[in-house]
Every structure is written in C-alpha cells, then in structure tokens.
Design a protein around this motif. Structure first.
Motif, PDB file in Angstrom:
ATOM      1  N   LEU A 165      -3.759  -0.627  15.873  1.00  0.00           N
ATOM      2  CA  LEU A 165      -2.395  -0.621  16.398  1.00  0.00           C
ATOM      3  C   LEU A 165      -1.402  -1.200  15.391  1.00  0.00           C
ATOM      4  O   LEU A 165      -0.292  -0.685  15.242  1.00  0.00           O
ATOM      5  CB  LEU A 165      -2.334  -1.412  17.712  1.00  0.00           C
ATOM      6  N   TYR A 166      -1.812  -2.267  14.642  1.00  0.00           N
ATOM      7  CA  TYR A 166      -0.866  -2.887  13.697  1.00  0.00           C
ATOM      8  C   TYR A 166      -0.490  -1.922  12.571  1.00  0.00           C
ATOM      9  O   TYR A 166       0.652  -1.946  12.098  1.00  0.00           O
ATOM     10  CB  TYR A 166      -1.416  -4.208  13.137  1.00  0.00           C
ATOM     11  N   ARG A 167      -1.402  -1.055  12.179  1.00  0.00           N
ATOM     12  CA  ARG A 167      -1.068  -0.069  11.134  1.00  0.00           C
ATOM     13  C   ARG A 167       0.001   0.896  11.658  1.00  0.00           C
ATOM     14  O   ARG A 167       0.950   1.238  10.953  1.00  0.00           O
ATOM     15  CB  ARG A 167      -2.321   0.707  10.715  1.00  0.00           C
ATOM     16  N   TYR A 168      -0.158   1.324  12.910  1.00  0.00           N
ATOM     17  CA  TYR A 168       0.812   2.246  13.503  1.00  0.00           C
ATOM     18  C   TYR A 168       2.166   1.556  13.696  1.00  0.00           C
ATOM     19  O   TYR A 168       3.217   2.153  13.442  1.00  0.00           O
ATOM     20  CB  TYR A 168       0.277   2.779  14.839  1.00  0.00           C
ATOM     21  N   GLU A 169       2.155   0.293  14.122  1.00  0.00           N
ATOM     22  CA  GLU A 169       3.403  -0.453  14.314  1.00  0.00           C
ATOM     23  C   GLU A 169       4.136  -0.618  12.980  1.00  0.00           C
ATOM     24  O   GLU A 169       5.365  -0.499  12.912  1.00  0.00           O
ATOM     25  CB  GLU A 169       3.121  -1.826  14.941  1.00  0.00           C
ATOM     26  N   HIS A 170       3.387  -0.897  11.919  1.00  0.00           N
ATOM     27  CA  HIS A 170       4.009  -1.029  10.589  1.00  0.00           C
ATOM     28  C   HIS A 170       4.594   0.306  10.145  1.00  0.00           C
ATOM     29  O   HIS A 170       5.679   0.360   9.560  1.00  0.00           O
ATOM     30  CB  HIS A 170       2.995  -1.536   9.556  1.00  0.00           C
ATOM     31  N   TYR A 171       3.873   1.397  10.415  1.00  0.00           N
ATOM     32  CA  TYR A 171       4.370   2.737  10.081  1.00  0.00           C
ATOM     33  C   TYR A 171       5.722   2.970  10.757  1.00  0.00           C
ATOM     34  O   TYR A 171       6.680   3.430  10.124  1.00  0.00           O
ATOM     35  CB  TYR A 171       3.347   3.787  10.518  1.00  0.00           C
ATOM     36  N   LYS A 172       5.821   2.637  12.050  1.00  0.00           N
ATOM     37  CA  LYS A 172       7.084   2.841  12.787  1.00  0.00           C
ATOM     38  C   LYS A 172       8.207   1.968  12.219  1.00  0.00           C
ATOM     39  O   LYS A 172       9.349   2.424  12.102  1.00  0.00           O
ATOM     40  CB  LYS A 172       6.876   2.539  14.279  1.00  0.00           C
ATOM     41  N   THR A 173       7.866   0.734  11.854  1.00  0.00           N
ATOM     42  CA  THR A 173       8.864  -0.173  11.259  1.00  0.00           C
ATOM     43  C   THR A 173       9.387   0.394   9.944  1.00  0.00           C
ATOM     44  O   THR A 173      10.599   0.416   9.692  1.00  0.00           O
ATOM     45  CB  THR A 173       8.246  -1.566  11.010  1.00  0.00           C
ATOM     46  N   PHE A 174       8.460   0.872   9.096  1.00  0.00           N
ATOM     47  CA  PHE A 174       8.862   1.421   7.791  1.00  0.00           C
ATOM     48  C   PHE A 174       9.683   2.697   7.968  1.00  0.00           C
ATOM     49  O   PHE A 174      10.638   2.944   7.236  1.00  0.00           O
ATOM     50  CB  PHE A 174       7.626   1.710   6.927  1.00  0.00           C
ATOM     51  N   LEU A 175       9.307   3.498   8.956  1.00  0.00           N
ATOM     52  CA  LEU A 175      10.036   4.744   9.235  1.00  0.00           C
ATOM     53  C   LEU A 175      11.490   4.425   9.616  1.00  0.00           C
ATOM     54  O   LEU A 175      12.422   5.071   9.123  1.00  0.00           O
ATOM     55  CB  LEU A 175       9.339   5.494  10.368  1.00  0.00           C
ATOM     56  N   LEU A 215       0.826  -1.214   0.000  1.00  0.00           N
ATOM     57  CA  LEU A 215       0.000   0.000   0.000  1.00  0.00           C
ATOM     58  C   LEU A 215       0.858   1.261   0.000  1.00  0.00           C
ATOM     59  O   LEU A 215       0.560   2.227  -0.717  1.00  0.00           O
ATOM     60  CB  LEU A 215      -0.940   0.007   1.205  1.00  0.00           C
ATOM     61  N   VAL A 216       1.936   1.252   0.787  1.00  0.00           N
ATOM     62  CA  VAL A 216       2.831   2.421   0.849  1.00  0.00           C
ATOM     63  C   VAL A 216       3.450   2.676  -0.527  1.00  0.00           C
ATOM     64  O   VAL A 216       3.477   3.814  -1.014  1.00  0.00           O
ATOM     65  CB  VAL A 216       3.929   2.220   1.923  1.00  0.00           C
ATOM     66  N   LEU A 217       3.944   1.625  -1.169  1.00  0.00           N
ATOM     67  CA  LEU A 217       4.580   1.781  -2.481  1.00  0.00           C
ATOM     68  C   LEU A 217       3.593   2.297  -3.520  1.00  0.00           C
ATOM     69  O   LEU A 217       3.919   3.146  -4.350  1.00  0.00           O
ATOM     70  CB  LEU A 217       5.171   0.438  -2.942  1.00  0.00           C
ATOM     71  N   VAL A 218       2.377   1.794  -3.477  1.00  0.00           N
ATOM     72  CA  VAL A 218       1.347   2.203  -4.435  1.00  0.00           C
ATOM     73  C   VAL A 218       0.928   3.650  -4.187  1.00  0.00           C
ATOM     74  O   VAL A 218       0.846   4.462  -5.113  1.00  0.00           O
ATOM     75  CB  VAL A 218       0.143   1.233  -4.345  1.00  0.00           C
ATOM     76  N   GLU A 219       0.684   3.984  -2.919  1.00  0.00           N
ATOM     77  CA  GLU A 219       0.294   5.366  -2.576  1.00  0.00           C
ATOM     78  C   GLU A 219       1.395   6.347  -2.982  1.00  0.00           C
ATOM     79  O   GLU A 219       1.113   7.428  -3.512  1.00  0.00           O
ATOM     80  CB  GLU A 219       0.034   5.485  -1.065  1.00  0.00           C
TER      81      GLU A 219
END
Length: 293
Positions: free
Chosen positions: A273-283, A97-101
């Motif tokens: 919470l999992y969306r936020y955790e993934h955001y932190k991992t990607f960051l 989703l991040v890559l597509v967005e």
C-alpha cells in the motif's frame, strides 16, 4: 585518433583516461559554440602530444546524463539508506528510485547500519527488503562496522560506473571506506574528498573501487520531478508495469479508472500500500508543477 573516458573535470581541464594513462585536456572552442559541455563519464575522441597537453575533439553519444551531479553514462546508482539513525524512509527511497528509473540507471538498494538494529527493527527492515525484492529490486543489507554485506556489494561495482546516493548521515563514506580503506574518507561530517568539504570546489571525479568506477560526488542534490510527465511515472514503478498491461484502459493512471489491475493488485496485497500511496503523492506533485514556457 585516441579515445578515452573523462574521469575528472576541474577548472576548465578534463582528465581523460586512455590505455591506463591519464591525459590533461582542454575542450575545443567548437563545444562552446555548439553548446556542448563535456561531462565526467563521457567517452571522447582526443588528440595529445603528451599527457599534459591534449584537446577533446569529439564527445560520443551519451546513454544518460545527470544535471546534479553533472555526470554522463552512469550504469547504476547505489541508493544508500540507513536502517536506523536516521530511520529508514520508504517515501524518500521511492523518490530516489523514481529519479533513477527515469534516467535509465539501474538502482541497487543498500540498507546500512544493520548492526545498530534491535530485533523488532531488524524484522521490519527484513520485511521491507523482501517487498522491494518482490518489486524487482536488488537489495543488500550491510554494516560498515561488522562488514556484513560488503563482500556481496563489491562484485556489483565491477566493470560499472556507479553513483552512491542517499541523505547525509546514512553511512555512504563509511561504506566506501569499507570497500576501499585507503580512501580514508571522513565520516559523520561531510567528506572533503567527496567534494563538499571546507574547500568550495565541488567537482565530480571517477575513482577506482575494486574493478569499477565510483562517482566521487555528493550524489543527487535535487529530488524534484522536473522532467517527469504523468504518463512516465508508471514506468518508474516496475511492479506496476507487470500489472498495468491488464488494466482496462490504455494509459491508465491507476487512480479512479474502473478495472485497474494495479489497484486490484494493491487490494490483493501484491503491491504494498505504501508504494501505491507514494505513487499517488508523486503523481499529484507532477500535476501541481508549474508549467514551463
């Protein structure tokens, strides 16, 4: 001069569709000199004496382009993920989703193999689907076996250039076969029609499915955030954007900053919470990336 769209590139030839006719073209030498490579999906100006001999004279401005697969002007990505076999992965989905967005491509989440789920798995997938819908995404639940969701998916392809993407084994080929049975794509093993068969040529081609065009390609072969900067990531999570306007600090990265509206939304279960955790991992992944010189 006539204009058209490149629907296939193979062995130095570009196949341009214009007024329902396909013309085989070569690129002018000026492209090589200017470091321009025509891509499948490009809108081009060309000249041709007949449908076997033509030359591309100009590549029109692109709205986006992908490197792997090499394609331009993609409207949307159908992100195909299975409910089971392999198990549904929010981490991998969020990466896609991040890559597509980031590439300004509209994502549609398509969860396949719903016929294989038991009651507990079905309930879990329904919960995930609703959470992604609440984040602003279109989510379809499908089965190529029972044809659940196939009729709902078909209209999304009309008039669009779509890329099907997802890990192998999730049922991309089965889904395309259900949408257009005459394709007869091989399933289970990787389809040769999709450019990764026994022959080594990996070319991209736009094929007609319904009233739209689907990129006949293995999909994203790189899932690294090579071009994404720290400040870009927030914009790749649409539900973060809704809240981040209320953050105390402009440019808030939603980590340790006080009065962060995104963290408050996570605490209030408005953002999973999992969306936020993934955001932190990607960051962190972007922070750890080796600098390019």
């Amino acid at each position: 001069m006539p204009e058209g769209k490149i629907i296939k590139a193979l062995s130095g030839f570009y196949y341009v569709i214009s007024d329902n006719e396909t013309v085989q073209c070569r690129g002018r030498g000026v492209f090589r000199k200017n470091n321009v490579t025509p891509l499948v999906g490009d809108e081009v100006v060309f000249q041709a004496e007949n449908n076997k001999e033509g030359y591309i004279l100009e590549v029109k401005e692109r709205k986006n382009e992908l490197v792997r697969p090499p394609i331009a002007n993609v409207d949307q990505a159908i992100l195909v993920f299975s409910a089971v076999e392999p198990s549904f992965s929010t981490s991998l989905l969020d990466r896609f989703l991040v890559l597509v967005e980031f590439n300004h491509i509209k994502p549609i989440i398509c969860i396949t193999k719903m016929d294989l789920t038991n009651d507990e798995q079905n309930e879990e997938i329904q919960t995930y689907a609703n959470e992604y819908r609440n984040a602003g995404y279109q989510v379809l639940l499908t089965s190529s076996e029972t044809e659940e969701g196939i009729k709902e998916l078909s209209p999304f392809l009309d008039g669009e250039i779509s890329v099907f993407a997802g890990q192998s084994g999730v049922g991309k080929s089965s889904l395309l076969n259900a949408l257009r049975p005459d394709l007869e794509l091989k399933t289970n093993d990787i389809s040769s029609h999709l450019g990764r068969g026994k022959h080594t040529t990996r070319h991209v081609e736009l094929i007609s499915v319904g009233n739209g065009l689907v990129a006949d390609t293995p999909g994203f072969s790189s899932l690294e955030f090579t071009d994404i900067e720290l400040e870009d990531l927030n914009f790749c999570f649409p539900e973060f954007q809704q809240h981040s306007e209320d953050c105390k600090f402009r440019g808030c990265l939603h980590l340790a900053e006080p009065k962060c509206a995104v963290k408050i939304a996570v605490d209030n279960h408005e953002i999973p919470l999992y969306r936020y955790e993934h955001y932190k991992t990607f960051l962190q992944e972007i922070k750890d990336r080796k600098p390019r010189y």
